[in-house]
Write a protein that holds these residues in place. Structure first.
Motif, PDB file in Angstrom:
ATOM      1  N   LEU A 192       8.371  37.677 -39.720  1.00 40.39           N
ATOM      2  CA  LEU A 192       8.116  38.272 -41.018  1.00 40.39           C
ATOM      3  C   LEU A 192       9.362  37.965 -41.830  1.00 40.39           C
ATOM      4  CD1 LEU A 192       6.141  41.582 -40.251  1.00 40.39           C
ATOM      5  CD2 LEU A 192       5.253  39.361 -41.308  1.00 40.39           C
ATOM      6  N   ASP A 193      10.244  37.920 -41.279  1.00 35.01           N
ATOM      7  CA  ASP A 193      11.669  37.595 -41.944  1.00 35.01           C
ATOM      8  C   ASP A 193      11.593  36.181 -42.803  1.00 35.01           C
ATOM      9  OD1 ASP A 193      12.631  40.026 -42.024  1.00 35.01           O
ATOM     10  OD2 ASP A 193      13.955  39.925 -40.359  1.00 35.01           O
ATOM     11  N   ASP A 194      10.693  35.303 -42.189  1.00 33.80           N
ATOM     12  CA  ASP A 194      10.821  33.753 -42.524  1.00 33.80           C
ATOM     13  C   ASP A 194       9.659  33.629 -43.638  1.00 33.80           C
ATOM     14  OD1 ASP A 194      10.678  30.942 -42.518  1.00 33.80           O
ATOM     15  OD2 ASP A 194      11.042  30.783 -40.386  1.00 33.80           O
ATOM     16  N   ALA A 195       9.968  33.209 -44.633  1.00 33.48           N
ATOM     17  CA  ALA A 195       8.972  33.045 -45.880  1.00 33.48           C
ATOM     18  C   ALA A 195       8.232  31.758 -45.436  1.00 33.48           C
ATOM     19  CB  ALA A 195       9.865  32.718 -46.904  1.00 33.48           C
ATOM     20  N   ARG A 196       8.300  31.082 -44.588  1.00 34.34           N
ATOM     21  CA  ARG A 196       7.440  29.911 -44.117  1.00 34.34           C
ATOM     22  C   ARG A 196       6.294  30.249 -43.280  1.00 34.34           C
ATOM     23  NH1 ARG A 196      12.568  26.555 -41.756  1.00 34.34           N
ATOM     24  NH2 ARG A 196      12.854  28.649 -40.903  1.00 34.34           N
ATOM     25  N   VAL A 197       6.402  31.689 -43.038  1.00 34.30           N
ATOM     26  CA  VAL A 197       5.284  32.080 -42.030  1.00 34.30           C
ATOM     27  C   VAL A 197       4.239  32.716 -43.030  1.00 34.30           C
ATOM     28  CG1 VAL A 197       4.621  33.694 -40.134  1.00 34.30           C
ATOM     29  CG2 VAL A 197       6.556  32.221 -40.100  1.00 34.30           C
ATOM     30  N   GLU A 198       3.125  32.062 -43.416  1.00 35.34           N
ATOM     31  CA  GLU A 198       2.161  32.592 -44.069  1.00 35.34           C
ATOM     32  C   GLU A 198       1.156  33.533 -43.546  1.00 35.34           C
ATOM     33  OE1 GLU A 198       1.590  29.322 -47.373  1.00 35.34           O
ATOM     34  OE2 GLU A 198       1.151  28.634 -45.384  1.00 35.34           O
ATOM     35  N   ALA A 199       1.102  33.534 -42.069  1.00 31.00           N
ATOM     36  CA  ALA A 199       0.079  34.499 -41.486  1.00 31.00           C
ATOM     37  C   ALA A 199       0.601  34.376 -40.143  1.00 31.00           C
ATOM     38  CB  ALA A 199      -1.508  33.965 -41.419  1.00 31.00           C
ATOM     39  N   ILE A 200      -0.068  35.301 -39.233  1.00 29.44           N
ATOM     40  CA  ILE A 200       0.608  35.534 -37.795  1.00 29.44           C
ATOM     41  C   ILE A 200      -0.613  35.793 -37.146  1.00 29.44           C
ATOM     42  CG2 ILE A 200       1.957  36.860 -36.064  1.00 29.44           C
ATOM     43  CD1 ILE A 200       4.002  37.524 -38.208  1.00 29.44           C
ATOM     44  N   GLY A 201      -0.830  34.927 -36.019  1.00 27.88           N
ATOM     45  CA  GLY A 201      -1.828  34.985 -35.027  1.00 27.88           C
ATOM     46  C   GLY A 201      -1.240  35.731 -33.670  1.00 27.88           C
ATOM     47  N   LEU A 202      -1.802  36.606 -32.919  1.00 28.01           N
ATOM     48  CA  LEU A 202      -1.583  37.256 -31.889  1.00 28.01           C
ATOM     49  C   LEU A 202      -2.799  36.668 -30.775  1.00 28.01           C
ATOM     50  CD1 LEU A 202      -0.224  40.532 -33.253  1.00 28.01           C
ATOM     51  CD2 LEU A 202       1.275  38.272 -32.754  1.00 28.01           C
ATOM     52  N   HIS A 203      -2.380  36.524 -29.603  1.00 27.60           N
ATOM     53  CA  HIS A 203      -3.181  36.634 -28.458  1.00 27.60           C
ATOM     54  C   HIS A 203      -2.604  37.745 -27.287  1.00 27.60           C
ATOM     55  CE1 HIS A 203      -3.867  35.619 -24.084  1.00 27.60           C
ATOM     56  NE2 HIS A 203      -5.112  35.793 -24.408  1.00 27.60           N
ATOM     57  N   ILE A 204      -3.358  38.807 -27.423  1.00 25.36           N
ATOM     58  CA  ILE A 204      -2.773  39.991 -26.783  1.00 25.36           C
ATOM     59  C   ILE A 204      -3.627  40.474 -25.573  1.00 25.36           C
ATOM     60  CG2 ILE A 204      -2.869  42.570 -27.114  1.00 25.36           C
ATOM     61  CD1 ILE A 204      -1.747  42.034 -29.753  1.00 25.36           C
ATOM     62  N   GLU A 205      -2.869  40.483 -24.445  1.00 24.92           N
ATOM     63  CA  GLU A 205      -3.383  41.245 -23.264  1.00 24.92           C
ATOM     64  C   GLU A 205      -3.418  42.764 -23.248  1.00 24.92           C
ATOM     65  OE1 GLU A 205      -2.178  38.939 -19.959  1.00 24.92           O
ATOM     66  OE2 GLU A 205      -2.919  37.191 -20.811  1.00 24.92           O
ATOM     67  N   GLY A 206      -1.951  43.073 -23.525  1.00 25.27           N
ATOM     68  CA  GLY A 206      -1.694  44.652 -23.709  1.00 25.27           C
ATOM     69  C   GLY A 206      -0.488  44.580 -24.480  1.00 25.27           C
ATOM     70  N   ILE A 207      -0.205  45.727 -25.190  1.00 22.94           N
ATOM     71  CA  ILE A 207       0.766  46.217 -26.071  1.00 22.94           C
ATOM     72  C   ILE A 207       1.809  47.312 -25.373  1.00 22.94           C
ATOM     73  CG2 ILE A 207       1.253  47.251 -28.129  1.00 22.94           C
ATOM     74  CD1 ILE A 207      -1.231  46.149 -29.397  1.00 22.94           C
ATOM     75  N   ARG A 208       2.875  46.974 -25.154  1.00 16.92           N
ATOM     76  CA  ARG A 208       3.811  47.691 -24.496  1.00 16.92           C
ATOM     77  C   ARG A 208       4.283  49.164 -25.131  1.00 16.92           C
ATOM     78  NH1 ARG A 208       9.891  45.199 -24.705  1.00 16.92           N
ATOM     79  NH2 ARG A 208      10.091  45.363 -26.736  1.00 16.92           N
ATOM     80  N   ASP A 209       4.200  48.974 -26.522  1.00 18.95           N
ATOM     81  CA  ASP A 209       4.614  50.146 -27.557  1.00 18.95           C
ATOM     82  C   ASP A 209       3.752  49.958 -28.760  1.00 18.95           C
ATOM     83  OD1 ASP A 209       6.115  51.933 -29.205  1.00 18.95           O
ATOM     84  OD2 ASP A 209       8.125  51.109 -28.734  1.00 18.95           O
ATOM     85  N   ALA A 210       2.495  50.863 -28.629  1.00 20.07           N
ATOM     86  CA  ALA A 210       1.786  50.906 -29.593  1.00 20.07           C
ATOM     87  C   ALA A 210       2.551  51.211 -31.031  1.00 20.07           C
ATOM     88  CB  ALA A 210       0.469  51.739 -29.408  1.00 20.07           C
ATOM     89  N   ALA A 211       3.435  52.346 -30.942  1.00 16.66           N
ATOM     90  CA  ALA A 211       3.874  52.702 -32.228  1.00 16.66           C
ATOM     91  C   ALA A 211       4.877  51.695 -33.000  1.00 16.66           C
ATOM     92  CB  ALA A 211       4.773  54.025 -31.749  1.00 16.66           C
ATOM     93  N   ALA A 212       5.267  50.882 -31.856  1.00 15.74           N
ATOM     94  CA  ALA A 212       6.245  49.886 -32.734  1.00 15.74           C
ATOM     95  C   ALA A 212       5.327  48.926 -33.155  1.00 15.74           C
ATOM     96  CB  ALA A 212       7.202  49.390 -31.495  1.00 15.74           C
ATOM     97  N   PHE A 213       4.265  48.336 -32.636  1.00 11.54           N
ATOM     98  CA  PHE A 213       3.352  47.651 -33.036  1.00 11.54           C
ATOM     99  C   PHE A 213       2.788  48.101 -34.255  1.00 11.54           C
ATOM    100  CE2 PHE A 213      -0.901  45.917 -33.617  1.00 11.54           C
ATOM    101  CZ  PHE A 213      -0.953  44.675 -33.115  1.00 11.54           C
ATOM    102  N   ALA A 214       2.392  49.173 -34.353  1.00  8.25           N
ATOM    103  CA  ALA A 214       1.765  49.717 -35.787  1.00  8.25           C
ATOM    104  C   ALA A 214       3.025  49.554 -36.983  1.00  8.25           C
ATOM    105  CB  ALA A 214       1.561  51.233 -35.515  1.00  8.25           C
ATOM    106  N   GLN A 215       4.211  49.731 -36.502  1.00  7.21           N
ATOM    107  CA  GLN A 215       5.101  49.706 -37.640  1.00  7.21           C
ATOM    108  C   GLN A 215       5.332  48.383 -38.086  1.00  7.21           C
ATOM    109  OE1 GLN A 215       6.997  52.348 -39.074  1.00  7.21           O
ATOM    110  NE2 GLN A 215       7.234  50.678 -40.423  1.00  7.21           N
ATOM    111  N   ALA A 216       5.366  47.338 -37.174  1.00  5.79           N
ATOM    112  CA  ALA A 216       5.130  46.046 -37.386  1.00  5.79           C
ATOM    113  C   ALA A 216       4.008  45.567 -38.199  1.00  5.79           C
ATOM    114  CB  ALA A 216       5.491  45.180 -36.290  1.00  5.79           C
ATOM    115  N   ALA A 217       2.991  46.019 -38.037  1.00  9.24           N
ATOM    116  CA  ALA A 217       1.812  45.741 -38.964  1.00  9.24           C
ATOM    117  C   ALA A 217       2.081  46.350 -40.218  1.00  9.24           C
ATOM    118  CB  ALA A 217       0.617  46.383 -37.817  1.00  9.24           C
ATOM    119  N   ILE A 218       2.450  47.431 -40.210  1.00  8.50           N
ATOM    120  CA  ILE A 218       2.792  48.247 -41.667  1.00  8.50           C
ATOM    121  C   ILE A 218       3.773  47.262 -42.127  1.00  8.50           C
ATOM    122  CG2 ILE A 218       3.817  49.967 -42.920  1.00  8.50           C
ATOM    123  CD1 ILE A 218       2.773  51.832 -40.845  1.00  8.50           C
TER     124      ILE A 218
END
Length: 671
Positions: A192-218
């Motif tokens: 997200l710090d790179d302006a060249r990235v216009e969208a992010i795709g994730l292939h997820i099997e599991g999330i180790r830290d849901a709260a941190a993931f939520a903060q990144a999504a925010i």
């Protein structure tokens, strides 16, 4: 954890043999112009570069390192790199936690310290904006200035994503492997710090830290960068008690759905959907809403679009009379103006006429428009007429300013030359009607979500596997009643006949101390006299005490309302069909708490059982607000008791006068 030096290195150390040499080759092939320093004690040269025997002999500190040596040697090398101040490491070796070697993986994490560690058991990363390819295998990426980044737990899935031939511009691919240290949230925040990235795709099997993931999504939401996820597999995140209906229905997938919905992440179900949705978001971007126009020269295609649209949150509204008349002036008199619009083939190959028709059609109050067209793809085919149609759509989009896409019904009928031409003109080239509709749904999803702030995260601390115990139904109901939830008049007694006479018939009789009492004959309903109560006690399993309650007449519908705690994430609210329909109907909606009344109402209205509350087949029409209020009060009971693990009401009987908790379960943890 900031991964900037690892993802954007100016110098790379490669440690190992064959795999390390492949990394050099991939960097060279992708045009990386930084320094590459091979480390191998048994070779004097690798990839045209002189080697050194050990990491300690490197003349300078690398920004990134690819370590492809046996697992125990990996730990020592990672420790040395961390001590020297390396910017990050890709751990290629397997044989850690994925095979049960948890302690060995912990030793690796300790060795890395504050230095970012990708993996272990991962392929690494490719940065197509710089040519840095810490990647020991083939891939399909080319240099890009703008596009989507993809982060995957699976290295092989990540490789497959790079081999797509759908026109998706990919800037970065990261494989996370075991997520021993670096997780999705770290990768997301750095990208997200790179302006060249216009969208992010994730292939997820599991999330180790849901709260941190939520903060990144925010953070992504605040920067208006869409996050699209393909969730596969099963995670411990959704694990919980199995004794309540809520736990059985609100499994791992429900938790992820609620998490993604709460934090503005769009979920897809297939690999093609992931790639196509990302493509539309990077080329076209979010749109204002979901009012769409479809154009095709075939009634079959128009019908297919209309049929498939029922599975997506999109609309194809009819043209208003003036707009329809304007479009009709450009068409043959035999063409019926509608949406989806079958414009027929009277203008086929006539670019000027098609441009006029498409411009008139796109001038309506639509959020986006789609053209359905499949190109011939054999060398002997003349595709000039197809190009006339595509160019007419491009011109119409440019003249009207309406967001537009072009989609084929088959992936193989969207040639690369057409795809690249459309991308250059700002129209997403989509492969498949379903994928196009999913992409437009996603674009509308983000267009609406980005216009509104997201709720802050509300994680709950873990209970450290403390013992759990279910409160009695009576005690659970008293707690709910204290919270303002309506419960039946009743009493726990060893003289049920006398109490029933005092309460007033008809009554319900339940044994005390058993879960799922109806499954064991522990519940008798609509008892009309003392004799009925006495006979019922004799027919029930032996019990020292009974709960006698007044029956609730006039029930219009029965609901399940369950609230279950997920350590590190928060509370998950499940609303669904209750009573006997709970397992049969599988009709549920899920929300993370805390939530608000409008969200509860939308979740309630999404259920099939909601029709029973809206005058179905002569039933009374229920004021949904008091149902929403009852659900909200049940949620508050859970939130206000920090030791509770589960609060469940099943059924919540809805009558014209109120919503009553007829059965209740509360599970509490004890330190």
């Amino acid at each position: 954890m900031n991964l900037s030096r690892l993802i954007n290195p100016r110098s790379i150390a490669v440690i190992g043999g064959t795999e390390a040499e492949r990394v050099i080759a991939q960097c060279d092939a992708l045009g990386f112009d930084g320094e590459i320093w091979p480390v191998n004690p048994h070779r004097s040269e690798m990839g045209g570069r002189k080697t050194v025997a050990s990491v300690g002999e490197l003349a300078s500190v690398p920004d990134a390192a690819f370590v492809a040596v046996p697992r125990k040697d990996t730990i020592a090398i990672v420790r040395t790199l961390a001590d020297r101040g390396c910017g990050g490491v890709v751990g290629y070796a397997s044989g850690f936690a994925e095979v049960g070697e948890v302690d060995l993986q912990h030793e690796l994490v300790v060795a890395a310290g504050a230095m970012p560690l990708l993996g272990p058991n991962c392929y690494g990363l490719i940065n197509a904006t710089t040519g840095a390819a810490l990647w020991p295998d083939e891939h399909g990426l080319e240099r890009r200035d703008l596009g989507a980044a993809i982060v995957s737990q699976s290295g092989n899935m990540a490789l497959n994503f790079t081999l797509q031939d759908r026109g998706l511009p990919i800037t970065h691919v990261l494989s996370l492997g075991n997520q021993a240290q670096v997780g999705f949230e770290d990768a997301m925040l750095t990208l997200l710090d790179d302006a060249r990235v216009e969208a992010i795709g994730l292939h997820i099997e599991g999330i180790r830290d849901a709260a941190a993931f939520a903060q990144a999504a925010i953070t992504a939401h605040e920067q208006r960068v869409p996050i699209v996820v393909l969730k596969t597999g099963v995670s411990d995140l959704g694990a919980g008690i199995t004794r309540s209906h809520t736990a059985a229905l609100a499994g791992d997938d429900a938790v992820f759905d609620a998490l993604f919905d709460r934090y503005g992440v769009y979920r897809v179900d297939t690999v093609p959907e992931l790639l196509e949705v990302l493509k539309l978001l990077t080329v076209t971007g979010p749109i204002r809403g979901n009012r769409l126009l479809s154009l095709s020269c075939s009634g079959g295609e128009a019908s297919l679009v209309a049929d498939r649209a029922q599975h997506y949150d999109v609309e194809f509204p009819a043209l208003d009379p003036d707009h329809a008349a304007d479009v009709g002036r450009h068409l043959d008199v035999l063409v019926e103006v509608g949406n989806p619009l079958d414009y027929h083939t009277f203008q086929w190959g006539d670019r000027e006429a098609l441009t006029g028709t498409f411009t008139a059609a796109l001038s309506g109050a639509f959020d986006a428009a789609m053209l359905v067209i499949d190109f011939p793809n054999r060398s002997h085919n003349d595709d000039s007429s197809w190009w006339s149609t595509v160019d007419a759509m491009v011109s119409a989009a440019e003249r009207t300013g309406t967001a537009a896409i072009v989609t084929s019904s088959l992936p193989e009928t969207m040639p690369a030359t057409v795809s690249q031409h459309l991308i250059e003109r700002g129209l997403a080239p989509m492969s498949g009607i379903d994928e196009a509709l999913a992409g437009l749904e996603a674009a509308a999803f983000f267009g609406v979500r980005f216009a509104n702030p997201l709720s802050p995260i509300h994680p709950v601390p873990p209970f450290d596997d403390q013992a759990r115990a279910a409160l009695s139904e009576w005690d659970a109901k008293q707690i709910l009643a204290d919270g303002g939830v309506l419960v039946p008049d009743g009493l726990v007694t060893d003289r049920p006949g006398e109490v029933a006479a005092d309460i007033g018939f008809p009554v319900a009789l339940k044994i005390v101390g058993a879960l799922h009492k109806s499954d064991t004959g522990g519940v008798m309903l609509y008892l009309e006299s003392v004799d009925d109560v006495v006979a019922a006690t004799g027919a029930m399993p032996p019990s020292d005490a009974y709960l006698v309650e007044q029956m609730i007449p006039g029930g219009v519908a029965e609901l399940l309302v369950g609230v279950r705690r997920h350590d590190g994430l928060g509370w998950l609210l499940t609303i669904g069909a209750g009573g006997e329909l709970t397992e049969l109907a599988n009709d549920t909606a899920h929300l993370l708490l805390p939530t608000d009344a409008p969200s509860i109402r939308r979740a309630l209205e999404s259920l099939s059982v909601a029709a029973l509350l809206n005058g179905y087949r002569g039933r009374p029409t229920i004021d949904l607000q008091f149902v929403v209020d009852a659900i909200d009060k049940i949620c508050r009971v859970a939130l206000e008791h920090e030791r509770f693990d589960t609060v469940e009401v099943n059924p919540l009987v809805v009558t014209p006068e109120g919503a009553v908790a007829v059965d209740a379960l509360i599970v509490s943890r004890h330190g």
